[in-house]
Design a protein around this motif. Structure first.
Motif, mmCIF file in Angstrom:
data_model
loop_
_atom_site.group_PDB
_atom_site.id
_atom_site.type_symbol
_atom_site.label_atom_id
_atom_site.label_comp_id
_atom_site.label_asym_id
_atom_site.label_seq_id
_atom_site.Cartn_x
_atom_site.Cartn_y
_atom_site.Cartn_z
ATOM 1 N N ASP A 175 0.844 -1.195 0.000
ATOM 2 C CA ASP A 175 0.000 0.000 0.000
ATOM 3 C C ASP A 175 0.879 1.245 0.000
ATOM 4 N N LEU A 176 0.840 2.013 -1.090
ATOM 5 C CA LEU A 176 1.747 3.164 -1.175
ATOM 6 C C LEU A 176 1.403 4.239 -0.157
ATOM 7 N N ARG A 177 0.187 4.167 0.420
ATOM 8 C CA ARG A 177 -0.165 5.128 1.469
ATOM 9 C C ARG A 177 0.629 4.848 2.743
ATOM 10 N N GLU A 178 1.103 3.597 2.904
ATOM 11 C CA GLU A 178 1.935 3.266 4.063
ATOM 12 C C GLU A 178 3.411 3.250 3.713
ATOM 13 N N LEU A 179 3.727 2.769 2.503
ATOM 14 C CA LEU A 179 5.129 2.552 2.145
ATOM 15 C C LEU A 179 5.781 3.760 1.507
ATOM 16 N N GLY A 180 4.968 4.710 1.043
ATOM 17 C CA GLY A 180 5.525 5.801 0.241
ATOM 18 C C GLY A 180 5.631 5.331 -1.195
ATOM 19 N N TYR A 181 5.821 6.288 -2.065
ATOM 20 C CA TYR A 181 5.791 5.977 -3.476
ATOM 21 C C TYR A 181 7.154 5.539 -3.984
ATOM 22 N N GLU A 182 7.188 4.402 -4.666
ATOM 23 C CA GLU A 182 8.456 3.912 -5.222
ATOM 24 C C GLU A 182 8.763 4.644 -6.515
ATOM 25 N N ARG A 183 10.025 4.996 -6.684
ATOM 26 C CA ARG A 183 10.437 5.578 -7.958
ATOM 27 C C ARG A 183 10.374 4.522 -9.028
ATOM 28 N N GLY A 184 10.286 4.918 -10.234
ATOM 29 C CA GLY A 184 10.334 3.940 -11.320
ATOM 30 C C GLY A 184 9.470 4.418 -12.454
#
Ligand code: FAD
Length: 483
Positions: free
Chosen positions: A41-50
């Protein structure tokens, strides 16, 4: 719903931009929705670059967001872009407005923030989102989908009625479908790739260059663009051929098919560089100092970011069919990935969501709904894929070209004289909901007229407006009332 009827159920693969919006549209209308997403969940993990950091949102994307009551939440995170700020090779700047006024603009939005907003709304509407579920394989006979988890080797088997593939350009569902039916899929790679860099905020925390524009540094065979982010930064994207000189003429079919003669180096620029000749951060800095000096000064971490950020490939994915009878259907990039030069991939994917939801709400026969969806959207996807390819040449090579600028000036004048008939193609794609295929066809007619009318001219002095007006009325039927 309180009447005892069982809510129709749908299984969506991918909680990216399209998967999340489709979940909202159907959950809000009482459907039972499960979405399976391979990432956490990007709301918990932060947004991955890519993937690209920010995106241009246009009217047709907003139109789709409005159907889902998501427009306000998304717009709160955007930055308005009024036009292209062209950074010429000699250092001067020119703002080419996109439209007539601030009602005809596009909006820059951060991919991560947009996705988060849509996930929140999807969950509020009752959709269940299952993170860390990567679709690995599908048994279409038994209607069982197998999901793995990147964190370990757990496998979950899930029974489904219907699968929707919103799992992006590298779609696993598409691969599974292709094993049991002929999709006619083919990919054409552009031969150019991209790298993302960043302009940080200035010492006062504000934007260092004009925030309300999409900046372009056109340099013939290659270019840089920069889009603003609401926290005061710009994401800079360098687009460059995979192979520079001396193989500058050997671009693959996609480019060649679109009249790319730009391997002839323009005056004022240098022999064509490529990702094969510029391989280190230090080389990238020297290249930027030479070709994009005003940008180079604003990108302190250029060396580091060039070395560490991935190089993204660009291509177009064509399929002849998007669905496996009533059991599975593809939307968004999974069905029709395109090159990003019209800023329409997400906007097109959002239109897909509205179209698919409408077809599903109109009939319980899913095979029929999917066939109707494909018939409506496939020709339009093809049209925007073609326009996106054409726009690359326009952005990197034509925006600083005299013939182009004269045609553009005439186009704008004709649009003022004939607002019911003449609308520049960029405006049809960006500020209206006219189907893409209509924009492509009308755009072709308009382009032929502009070329004809400006032939052998360097300005509009002494222009024969009566003849031009007659031509517009003869060749362009009035636009539909509500576009
Ligand atoms: P995606 O956004 O790719 O989402 C797919 C989701 O599926 C992801 O969350 C992924 O993790 C998940 N997934 C993948 N595989 C699996 C699996 N096996 N199981 C479960 N989940 C899976 N469009 C615009 O409109 N404007 C722009 O300005 C713009 N700029 C762009 C710039 C660049 C450099 C690029 C590359 C693209 C750009 N686009 C732009 C296009 C846009 O990014 C895409 O069209 C859009 O992201 C498509 O949405 P999607 O939901 O179909 O796919």
């Amino acid at each position: 719903s309180g009447d005892g009827a069982v809510a129709p159920h749908l299984t969506i693969v991918g909680a990216g931009l399209a998967g999340a919006l489709l979940a909202i549209l159907l959950a809000q209308r009482g459907w039972s929705i499960d979405v399976y997403e391979k990432r956490g969940d990007l709301r918990e993990l932060g947004y991955e670059r890519g993937r690209s950091i920010n995106l241009a949102l246009a009217e047709r994307g907003r139109h789709a967001l409005r159907q889902a009551d998501a427009d306000d939440a998304v717009m709160a995170k955007t930055v308005m872009m009024r036009g292209r700020m062209v950074h010429f090779a000699d250092g001067h700047l020119d703002l080419q407005r996109y439209g007539r006024d601030d009602t005809e603009v596009i909006w820059s939005v951060h991919r991560g923030e947009l996705n988060e907003a849509l996930l929140d709304i999807a969950e509020e509407a009752g959709a269940r989102i299952h993170f860390h579920h990567r679709l690995d394989s599908v048994d279409f006979e038994a209607r069982i989908a197998k999901f793995g988890d990147d964190r370990g080797d757990t496998v979950r088997e899930i029974h489904f009625d219907t699968l929707v593939g919103a799992d992006g350009a590298g779609s696993s569902l598409r691969q599974a479908m292709a094993e049991v039916c002929e999709l006619g899929d083919r990919s054409e790679f552009l031969g150019h790739s991209y790298k993302e860099l960043e302009i940080p905020p200035g010492p006062d925390g504000g934007f260092q260059i004009e925030p309300h524009a999409l900046h372009i540094w056109p340099r013939g065979r290659y270019m840089c663009i920069a889009l603003p982010n609401d926290e005061g930064t710009f994401t800079v994207t360098l687009f460059l051929p995979n192979r520079g000189a001396p193989d500058a003429g050997t671009l693959n079919g996609v480019d060649g098919d679109h009249g790319d003669t730009t391997n002839v180096t323009k005056p004022g620029t240098h022999p064509a560089p490529g990702f094969d000749t510029i391989t280190t951060g230090a080389q990238a800095r020297a290249f930027f100092d030479r070709d994009f000096p005003d940008a180079s000064r604003l990108i302190p971490a250029l060396e580091h970011d060039f070395d560490h950020n991935p190089t993204g490939v660009l291509g177009t994915l064509y399929l002849d069919r998007w669905h496996l009878d009533h059991r599975a259907v593809l939307i968004g990039d999974a069905a029709h990935a395109m090159v990003p030069f019209h800023g329409q991939g997400m906007n097109c994917a959002f239109e897909d969501c509205v179209a698919l939801a409408n077809h599903l709400l109109q009939t319980t026969a899913r095979g029929e709904a999917f066939a109707g969806f494909q018939a409506e959207r496939l020709p339009n996807a093809r049209a925007i894929q073609q326009m996106a390819l054409e726009n690359y040449l326009e952005m990197r090579d034509h925006v600083d070209d005299d013939d182009y600028l004269l045609q553009r000036e005439l186009g704008n004048r004709l649009a003022e004289r004939h607002p019911q008939r003449f609308l520049p193609r960029y405006a049809m794609v960006t500020f209206t909901h006219l189907p893409y295929a209509v924009a492509l066809a009308r755009g072709e007619t308009q382009h032929e007229m502009l070329v004809e009318l400006t032939r052998d001219r360097t300005s509009l002095d002494g222009f024969d407006w009566d003849a031009a007006d007659a031509l517009v009325e003869a060749r362009l039927p009035p636009l539909p009332e509500d576009y």
